[in-house]
Write a protein that holds these residues in place. Structure first.
Motif, PDB file in Angstrom:
ATOM      1  N   TYR A   1       0.845  -1.188   0.000  1.00 39.44           N
ATOM      2  CA  TYR A   1       0.000   0.000   0.000  1.00 39.44           C
ATOM      3  C   TYR A   1       0.883   1.242   0.000  1.00 39.44           C
ATOM      4  CZ  TYR A   1       0.982   1.786   4.649  1.00 39.44           C
ATOM      5  OH  TYR A   1       1.610   2.362   5.707  1.00 39.44           O
ATOM      6  N   ASN A   2       0.229   2.390  -0.156  1.00 41.81           N
ATOM      7  CA  ASN A   2       0.886   3.683   0.055  1.00 41.81           C
ATOM      8  C   ASN A   2      -0.150   4.540   0.772  1.00 41.81           C
ATOM      9  OD1 ASN A   2       1.432   6.623  -0.745  1.00 41.81           O
ATOM     10  ND2 ASN A   2       3.316   5.609  -1.376  1.00 41.81           N
ATOM     11  N   SER A   3       0.274   5.292   1.785  1.00 41.33           N
ATOM     12  CA  SER A   3      -0.694   6.042   2.593  1.00 41.33           C
ATOM     13  C   SER A   3      -1.395   7.145   1.787  1.00 41.33           C
ATOM     14  CB  SER A   3      -0.017   6.627   3.831  1.00 41.33           C
ATOM     15  OG  SER A   3       1.057   7.449   3.443  1.00 41.33           O
ATOM     16  N   ALA A   4      -0.845   7.497   0.614  1.00 41.16           N
ATOM     17  CA  ALA A   4      -1.503   8.498  -0.227  1.00 41.16           C
ATOM     18  C   ALA A   4      -2.477   7.859  -1.221  1.00 41.16           C
ATOM     19  CB  ALA A   4      -0.458   9.307  -0.994  1.00 41.16           C
ATOM     20  N   SER A   5      -2.425   6.542  -1.365  1.00 39.74           N
ATOM     21  CA  SER A   5      -3.244   5.881  -2.394  1.00 39.74           C
ATOM     22  C   SER A   5      -4.690   5.722  -1.931  1.00 39.74           C
ATOM     23  CB  SER A   5      -2.669   4.501  -2.720  1.00 39.74           C
ATOM     24  OG  SER A   5      -3.647   3.736  -3.411  1.00 39.74           O
ATOM     25  N   PRO A   6      -5.634   6.328  -2.655  1.00 40.22           N
ATOM     26  CA  PRO A   6      -7.044   6.182  -2.270  1.00 40.22           C
ATOM     27  C   PRO A   6      -7.559   4.769  -2.506  1.00 40.22           C
ATOM     28  CG  PRO A   6      -6.856   7.356  -4.350  1.00 40.22           C
ATOM     29  CD  PRO A   6      -5.455   7.172  -3.848  1.00 40.22           C
TER      30      PRO A   6
ATOM     31  N   ALA B   1      -8.823  11.573 -11.124  1.00 40.97           N
ATOM     32  CA  ALA B   1      -8.037  12.410 -10.198  1.00 40.97           C
ATOM     33  C   ALA B   1      -6.576  11.975 -10.172  1.00 40.97           C
ATOM     34  CB  ALA B   1      -8.640  12.343  -8.795  1.00 40.97           C
ATOM     35  N   LEU B   2      -6.325  10.683 -10.249  1.00 39.94           N
ATOM     36  CA  LEU B   2      -4.940  10.209 -10.269  1.00 39.94           C
ATOM     37  C   LEU B   2      -4.239  10.581 -11.566  1.00 39.94           C
ATOM     38  CD1 LEU B   2      -5.553   8.345  -7.670  1.00 39.94           C
ATOM     39  CD2 LEU B   2      -3.769   6.948  -8.663  1.00 39.94           C
ATOM     40  N   LEU B   3      -4.966  10.480 -12.681  1.00 39.09           N
ATOM     41  CA  LEU B   3      -4.350  10.860 -13.956  1.00 39.09           C
ATOM     42  C   LEU B   3      -3.981  12.342 -13.944  1.00 39.09           C
ATOM     43  CD1 LEU B   3      -6.599   8.820 -16.423  1.00 39.09           C
ATOM     44  CD2 LEU B   3      -4.177   8.430 -15.904  1.00 39.09           C
ATOM     45  N   ILE B   4      -4.859  13.152 -13.366  1.00 35.56           N
ATOM     46  CA  ILE B   4      -4.551  14.586 -13.248  1.00 35.56           C
ATOM     47  C   ILE B   4      -3.320  14.783 -12.374  1.00 35.56           C
ATOM     48  CG2 ILE B   4      -5.362  16.770 -12.249  1.00 35.56           C
ATOM     49  CD1 ILE B   4      -8.218  15.909 -13.131  1.00 35.56           C
ATOM     50  N   ARG B   5      -3.283  14.056 -11.266  1.00 28.33           N
ATOM     51  CA  ARG B   5      -2.133  14.164 -10.357  1.00 28.33           C
ATOM     52  C   ARG B   5      -0.836  13.811 -11.090  1.00 28.33           C
ATOM     53  NH1 ARG B   5       0.782  16.230  -6.254  1.00 28.33           N
ATOM     54  NH2 ARG B   5       2.148  14.668  -5.351  1.00 28.33           N
ATOM     55  N   TYR B   6      -0.846  12.702 -11.824  1.00 25.67           N
ATOM     56  CA  TYR B   6       0.380  12.286 -12.513  1.00 25.67           C
ATOM     57  C   TYR B   6       0.755  13.278 -13.603  1.00 25.67           C
ATOM     58  CZ  TYR B   6      -0.076   7.782 -10.132  1.00 25.67           C
ATOM     59  OH  TYR B   6      -0.156   6.794  -9.183  1.00 25.67           O
TER      60      TYR B   6
ATOM     61  N   GLY C   1     -12.073  12.016  -0.105  1.00 21.21           N
ATOM     62  CA  GLY C   1     -10.860  12.254   0.679  1.00 21.21           C
ATOM     63  C   GLY C   1      -9.661  12.548  -0.211  1.00 21.21           C
ATOM     64  N   TYR C   2      -9.599  11.848  -1.335  1.00 24.61           N
ATOM     65  CA  TYR C   2      -8.462  12.082  -2.244  1.00 24.61           C
ATOM     66  C   TYR C   2      -8.581  13.451  -2.916  1.00 24.61           C
ATOM     67  CZ  TYR C   2      -4.701  11.262  -5.532  1.00 24.61           C
ATOM     68  OH  TYR C   2      -3.518  11.373  -6.234  1.00 24.61           O
ATOM     69  N   LEU C   3      -9.808  13.853  -3.247  1.00 26.36           N
ATOM     70  CA  LEU C   3      -9.973  15.206  -3.824  1.00 26.36           C
ATOM     71  C   LEU C   3      -9.506  16.261  -2.824  1.00 26.36           C
ATOM     72  CD1 LEU C   3     -13.404  15.152  -5.709  1.00 26.36           C
ATOM     73  CD2 LEU C   3     -11.089  15.058  -6.678  1.00 26.36           C
TER      74      LEU C   3
ATOM     75  N   PHE D   1      -7.316  15.876  -0.595  1.00 22.58           N
ATOM     76  CA  PHE D   1      -5.866  15.725  -0.455  1.00 22.58           C
ATOM     77  C   PHE D   1      -5.115  16.334  -1.636  1.00 22.58           C
ATOM     78  CE2 PHE D   1      -2.277  12.432  -0.861  1.00 22.58           C
ATOM     79  CZ  PHE D   1      -1.440  13.095   0.020  1.00 22.58           C
ATOM     80  N   ARG D   2      -5.558  16.039  -2.848  1.00 21.82           N
ATOM     81  CA  ARG D   2      -4.782  16.454  -4.032  1.00 21.82           C
ATOM     82  C   ARG D   2      -5.373  17.636  -4.788  1.00 21.82           C
ATOM     83  NH1 ARG D   2      -0.034  15.327  -2.619  1.00 21.82           N
ATOM     84  NH2 ARG D   2       0.648  13.168  -2.802  1.00 21.82           N
ATOM     85  N   GLN D   3      -6.633  17.975  -4.507  1.00 19.92           N
ATOM     86  CA  GLN D   3      -7.227  19.154  -5.160  1.00 19.92           C
ATOM     87  C   GLN D   3      -7.862  20.028  -4.071  1.00 19.92           C
ATOM     88  OE1 GLN D   3      -9.588  18.586  -8.690  1.00 19.92           O
ATOM     89  NE2 GLN D   3      -8.329  16.917  -9.449  1.00 19.92           N
TER      90      GLN D   3
HETATM   91  C1  BEZ Z   1      -0.464  10.353  -4.599  1.00 20.92           C
HETATM   92  O1  BEZ Z   1       0.575  10.816  -4.107  1.00 20.92           O
HETATM   93  O2  BEZ Z   1      -1.406  11.079  -4.925  1.00 20.92           O
HETATM   94  C2  BEZ Z   1      -0.536   8.869  -4.787  1.00 20.92           C
HETATM   95  C3  BEZ Z   1       0.504   8.078  -4.316  1.00 20.92           C
HETATM   96  C4  BEZ Z   1       0.433   6.692  -4.501  1.00 20.92           C
HETATM   97  C5  BEZ Z   1      -0.672   6.126  -5.119  1.00 20.92           C
HETATM   98  C6  BEZ Z   1      -1.701   6.944  -5.560  1.00 20.92           C
HETATM   99  C7  BEZ Z   1      -1.648   8.323  -5.391  1.00 20.92           C
END
Ligand code: BEZ
Length: 209
Positions: A10-15, A113-118, A171-173, A175-177
Motif C-alpha cells: 500500500y501507500n498512505s496516499a493511495s485512495p 483524479a490520479l491521472l490529473i495528479r500524474y 478524501g483524495y480530492l 488531499f490532491r485538489q
Molecule cells: C499520490 O501521491 O497522490 C498517490 C501516491 C500513490 C498512489 C496513488 C496516489
C-alpha cells in the motif's frame, strides 16, 4: 486465519489502498494484515511490487498461501468474505449491482483524479495537455453531480462498498485538489461526507498531512 498472515502492499496516499484499509477497520480485520509501504509511480515502478503484481499497481494483497490478489475491487471482495459481520458488498439482488455500480463510479472519479495528479506532478509543464486535463476534471464534476443528485440518500443508508469508495474518492480530492471547493456545489454530499469522516475507519486511514 492466523494473525498477520496477509501482507498488504500500500501507500498512505493511495485512495485505492485506503478503501482496503477502511474495510479492514470496518470489519475488524486489521490485525490479520501486515502493511508494506511502497511508492510506485507510472514512471518509476517498484521492483518488489512488480513481483507481486506485474502491473506494478497498488494495492496488492499477499495471502497466507502465497497467492496475490490485486486490484482494490478484488481485494475488497476477498476480505469481505473473511469476516463474520454483515457483508459490505451485498451478495445478491439488485442491491449488489447498484452498490457495485456506485463504487465503480467512485473509482472512475479516482482514476481521473490520479491521472490529473500524474500529469501535473510528474510531467514537465511544457508537455502537459490542457484539453486532456480538462476532460479528466469534467469526469470528476459529472460524478460529483451524480452522487449529489442521484445517490446521496442511498449512500447514507449503509457504510458499505459504495460508501467506502465514495468517501475515499472525496478524501483524495481534498488531499490532491484542496482548492476545488466541491462542498459549495454539492452540499448534501458534503454533509454526508462530514458525517462518515468521523468514523474511526476514516480517521485512522487519512492520507498524510
Ligand atoms: C499520490 O501521491 O497522490 C498517490 C501516491 C500513490 C498512489 C496513488 C496516489
Amino acid at each position: 486465519m492466523s494473525a498477520t498472515s496477509m501482507t498488504l502492499y500500500y501507500n498512505s496516499a493511495s485512495p485505492f489502498a485506503r478503501k482496503v484499509l477502511v474495510l479492514l477497520h470496518e470489519t475488524e480485520q486489521t490485525s490479520r494484515v501486515s502493511l508494506k509501504a511502497v511508492s510506485p509511480t507510472p514512471v518509476s515502478p517498484d521492483n518488489e511490487l512488480i513481483q507481486e503484481n506485474p502491473a506494478g499497481k497498488l494495492p496488492a494483497l499477499r495471502l497466507a498461501d502465497g497467492n496475490v490478489l490485486h486490484d482494490s475491487r478484488v481485494i475488497l471482495d476477498y476480505l469481505d468474505h473473511q469476516h463474520v459481520g454483515n457483508a459490505l458488498i451485498p451478495r445478491e439482488g439488485s442491491a449488489r449491482w447498484r452498490r457495485l455500480t456506485l463504487a465503480s463510479l467512485a473509482d472512475a472519479l479516482l482514476d481521473a483524479a490520479l491521472l490529473i495528479r500524474y500529469e501535473t506532478f510528474l510531467r514537465p509543464a511544457e508537455k502537459q495537455w490542457r484539453e486532456w486535463l480538462d476532460n479528466q476534471q469534467e469526469k470528476i464534476t459529472r460524478s460529483l453531480l451524480y452522487f449529489e443528485q442521484e445517490a446521496v440518500t442511498e449512500l447514507s443508508s449503509n457504510f458499505d462498498i459504495a460508501s467506502i469508495s465514495v468517501a475515499a474518492a472525496l478524501g483524495y480530492l481534498d488531499f490532491r485538489q484542496p482548492d476545488l471547493n466541491w462542498r459549495s456545489s454539492y452540499p448534501r454530499l458534503a454533509a454526508w461526507y462530514y458525517e462518515v469522516s468521523q468514523r474511526p475507519s476514516m480517521i485512522e486511514t487519512q492520507p498524510p498531512a
